[in-house]
Enzyme design. Structure first.
Site, mmCIF file in Angstrom:
data_model
loop_
_atom_site.group_PDB
_atom_site.id
_atom_site.type_symbol
_atom_site.label_atom_id
_atom_site.label_comp_id
_atom_site.label_asym_id
_atom_site.label_seq_id
_atom_site.Cartn_x
_atom_site.Cartn_y
_atom_site.Cartn_z
ATOM 1 N N GLU A 210 11.086 6.117 7.221
ATOM 2 C CA GLU A 210 10.172 6.418 6.112
ATOM 3 C C GLU A 210 8.910 6.988 6.739
ATOM 4 O OE1 GLU A 210 10.746 6.197 2.915
ATOM 5 O OE2 GLU A 210 12.712 5.243 3.037
ATOM 6 N N CYS A 244 1.040 7.656 2.250
ATOM 7 C CA CYS A 244 2.075 8.566 2.772
ATOM 8 C C CYS A 244 2.377 9.708 1.810
ATOM 9 C CB CYS A 244 3.346 7.779 3.059
ATOM 10 S SG CYS A 244 3.970 6.857 1.643
HETATM 11 N N1 LIG Z 1 7.253 7.033 3.931
HETATM 12 C C1 LIG Z 1 6.578 5.911 3.771
HETATM 13 O O1 LIG Z 1 6.958 5.041 2.985
HETATM 14 C C2 LIG Z 1 5.326 5.672 4.551
HETATM 15 C C3 LIG Z 1 4.542 4.569 4.214
HETATM 16 C C4 LIG Z 1 3.391 4.340 4.944
HETATM 17 C C5 LIG Z 1 3.007 5.197 5.957
HETATM 18 N N2 LIG Z 1 3.797 6.275 6.234
HETATM 19 C C6 LIG Z 1 3.388 7.220 7.282
HETATM 20 O O2 LIG Z 1 3.021 6.467 8.417
HETATM 21 C C7 LIG Z 1 1.946 7.099 9.095
HETATM 22 C C8 LIG Z 1 0.809 6.118 9.290
HETATM 23 O O3 LIG Z 1 1.263 5.011 9.940
HETATM 24 P P1 LIG Z 1 1.180 4.847 11.528
HETATM 25 O O4 LIG Z 1 2.305 5.540 12.178
HETATM 26 O O5 LIG Z 1 -0.200 5.197 11.910
HETATM 27 O O6 LIG Z 1 1.449 3.286 11.559
HETATM 28 P P2 LIG Z 1 1.286 2.217 12.700
HETATM 29 O O7 LIG Z 1 0.338 2.635 13.754
HETATM 30 O O8 LIG Z 1 1.073 0.943 11.978
HETATM 31 O O9 LIG Z 1 2.730 2.235 13.372
HETATM 32 C C9 LIG Z 1 3.880 1.836 12.676
HETATM 33 C C10 LIG Z 1 4.683 0.915 13.548
HETATM 34 O O10 LIG Z 1 5.136 1.631 14.687
HETATM 35 C C11 LIG Z 1 4.910 0.867 15.858
HETATM 36 N N3 LIG Z 1 4.611 1.778 16.960
HETATM 37 C C12 LIG Z 1 3.504 2.547 17.123
HETATM 38 N N4 LIG Z 1 3.597 3.289 18.256
HETATM 39 C C13 LIG Z 1 4.795 2.987 18.807
HETATM 40 C C14 LIG Z 1 5.468 3.407 19.995
HETATM 41 N N5 LIG Z 1 4.936 4.284 20.823
HETATM 42 N N6 LIG Z 1 6.690 2.889 20.253
HETATM 43 C C15 LIG Z 1 7.247 1.983 19.391
HETATM 44 N N7 LIG Z 1 6.635 1.526 18.273
HETATM 45 C C16 LIG Z 1 5.429 2.009 17.986
HETATM 46 C C17 LIG Z 1 3.741 -0.029 15.537
HETATM 47 O O11 LIG Z 1 3.820 -1.220 16.285
HETATM 48 C C18 LIG Z 1 3.897 -0.278 14.045
HETATM 49 O O12 LIG Z 1 4.602 -1.451 13.755
HETATM 50 C C19 LIG Z 1 1.579 8.305 8.271
HETATM 51 O O13 LIG Z 1 2.225 9.415 8.794
HETATM 52 C C20 LIG Z 1 2.153 7.954 6.903
HETATM 53 O O14 LIG Z 1 2.415 9.085 6.112
HETATM 54 C C21 LIG Z 1 4.946 6.521 5.579
HETATM 55 C C1 LIG Z 2 0.641 2.470 -9.071
HETATM 56 C C2 LIG Z 2 0.939 3.433 -7.949
HETATM 57 C C3 LIG Z 2 1.302 2.738 -6.664
HETATM 58 C C4 LIG Z 2 1.248 3.669 -5.501
HETATM 59 C C5 LIG Z 2 1.512 2.951 -4.224
HETATM 60 C C6 LIG Z 2 1.672 3.907 -3.110
HETATM 61 C C7 LIG Z 2 2.225 3.240 -1.884
HETATM 62 C C8 LIG Z 2 2.572 4.305 -0.895
HETATM 63 C C9 LIG Z 2 3.050 3.767 0.404
HETATM 64 C C10 LIG Z 2 2.898 4.812 1.458
HETATM 65 O O1 LIG Z 2 1.879 4.970 2.096
#
Ligand SMILES: NC(=O)c1ccc[n+]([C@@H]2O[C@H](COP(=O)([O-])OP(=O)(O)OC[C@H]3O[C@@H](n4cnc5c(N)ncnc54)[C@H](O)[C@@H]3O)[C@@H](O)[C@H]2O)c1
Ligand SMILES: CCCCCCCCCC=O
Length: 428
Positions: A210, A244
């Protein structure tokens, strides 16, 4: 042995006892998780306040109400989701049982991100529990207070052998990734997503990724600009733009300020409160612009359009598709793979086992596949394999024919009876 390895081994041992398989156990765990979310609301929002300065009332709205809804749905629908799913039969399997049986996968690793740490870490756990798996939960080290609440309080509610919480940073996540899992569910950025997939490949472990990306937002001439602006502003600036699926940039015919497509801000996900506006000449130009780039996680259109590819698409609003459990949530290409929420989460973390149960009789039908192979047998095989028959319709027609025969027999018996009575009357 490392703490991470111990947790995984304990979870596997718990899974192998088979206790997570009965639906009663899964429902019990889901209800305990529900109790945790309700009873520990204050611990959850206090931690989020410290981690991300989220407001007390914003926490339920953006983080925990969705979880409660997903748990309720899973509890109510689990029997239906977990039941055998009969599939269409062909001529060769007419007298067999043919169905899909969802089975637990085993031990799932859930790696969460920091920006909505409850929503994106616990929501996959709901799918994992519902599907009958064990799960090792690794919350993000960035939202450290939340991580601590999960580590300390979740074991008071859930089966702690089956669902251990492992905290820590990159080294701990990397140590976890060395272990063998049956599925890895990772939420975070695409760069780490690639590392996760690489680590998973060593054990041929399937992954759900994700990820994020640059979700475009197209505003057409014909839309109500006041409403569009209000909804886009909400979608962008909620959580300081650290969502995200936040609209990443706007493609707008009524442009106020131009941003060059090759500007740095247009190369990477912004994930912050900046909203570039790009001038395009119309819808075709906007579609070309979007399709030339990596596939985004969401696409927002304030108009009519269906000619592009993205994880999800939402017309005339932002973000709210995340809250619809009946829609699969997930990315495509650079924004990820696999999807979840509601039944999609259950299916994603299940093995959908194809089952064909034959009787030992009717061996004559099988002669065509046994040697010696002859032209005649091949003709029969061609007929049985290629003939497209609506088996259900044939069944209905056979039933109708049977009813018609029964009705005819009953009618004949009645007529004979009447004739006999008439004959007897005449004789008298
Ligand atoms: N699609 C979705 O549902 C969703 C939801 C939330 C965030 N995101 C995306 O996530 C990003 C933001 O989150 P983030 O990546 O900064 O989160 P983060 O820094 O919390 O990292 C996520 C996880 O990856 C692990 N991690 C980090 N570096 C690592 C490495 N080198 N090796 C192994 N594990 C490692 C961390 O321990 C953590 O548990 C954005 O790109 C956002 O769009 C996507
Ligand atoms: C009511 C709308 C809820 C929106 C929540 C969005 C969560 C996104 C997670 C990714 O970053």
């Amino acid at each position: 042995m490392s703490r991470e390895r111990q947790a995984v081994e304990r979870a596997r041992k718990a899974f192998l006892t088979g206790r997570s398989k009965p639906l009663d156990y899964r429902i019990g765990q889901l209800k305990s998780l529900q109790r945790f979310v309700v009873e520990r609301q204050k611990d959850i929002s206090d931690a989020l306040k410290k981690d991300l300065n989220k407001s007390k009332l914003g926490t339920p709205l953006y983080e925990t109400l969705g979880l409660e809804g997903e748990i309720l749905l899973a509890v109510n629908k689990l029997a239906e989701w977990a039941a055998p799913r009969p599939v269409e039969k062909n001529l060769l399997t007419l007298s067999d049982q043919v169905f899909i049986q969802p089975e637990p996968l085993g031990v799932v690793l859930i790696i969460g991100a920091w920006n909505y740490p409850w929503a994106v870490t616990i929501q996959p756990l709901i799918g994992a529990i519902a599907a009958g798996n064990a799960a090792v939960v690794k919350p993000s080290e960035v939202s450290a207070h939340t991580s601590k609440v999960m580590e300390e309080l979740l074991p008071l509610y859930l089966d702690k052998e089956m669902y251990p919480v492992v905290t820590g940073g990159v080294p701990e996540t990397q140590e976890l990734l060395k272990q063998r899992f049956d599925h890895i569910f990772y939420t975070g950025n695409s760069t780490v997503g690639k590392l996760v997939m690489e680590a998973a490949s060593r054990h041929l472990t399937p992954v759900t990724l994700e990820l994020g990306g640059k979700s475009p937002c197209y505003i057409d001439k014909d839309c109500d600009i006041t409403i569009a602006c209000r909804r886009i502003t909400w979608g962008k600036y909620t959580n300081c733009g650290q969502t995200c699926i936040a609209p990443d940039y706007i493609l707008s015919p009524t442009v106020l300020r131009d941003v060059k497509p090759d500007a740095k801000v247009m190369q990477e996900e912004i994930f912050g409160p900046l909203l570039p506006i790009i001038t395009v000449s119309g819808v075709d130009d906007a579609i070309r612009f979007i399709n030339e780039r990596e596939k985004p996680l969401a696409l927002y259109v304030f108009s009519q359009d269906n000619k592009t590819s993205s994880g999800g698409v939402l017309a005339n609003d932002c973000l709210v598709h995340f809250s619809v459990s009946a829609l699969p949530f997930g990315g495509v290409g650079n924004s990820g793979m696999g999807s979840y929420h509601g039944k999609f989460g259950f299916d994603q973390l299940s093995h959908l086992r194809g089952c064909l149960i034959k009787k030992l009789g009717m061996e004559g039908v099988n002669q065509m596949r046994y040697p010696p192979h002859t032209a005649k047998k091949l003709d029969w095989a061609r007929f049985f394999i290629l003939k497209q028959v609506d088996v259900a319709r044939v069944g209905r027609m056979a039933m109708l024919a049977l009813l018609a025969v029964i009705a005819a027999v009953v009618l004949q018996v009645r007529i004979k009876k009447n004739n006999r009575a008439l004959h007897a009357n005449c004789v008298q």
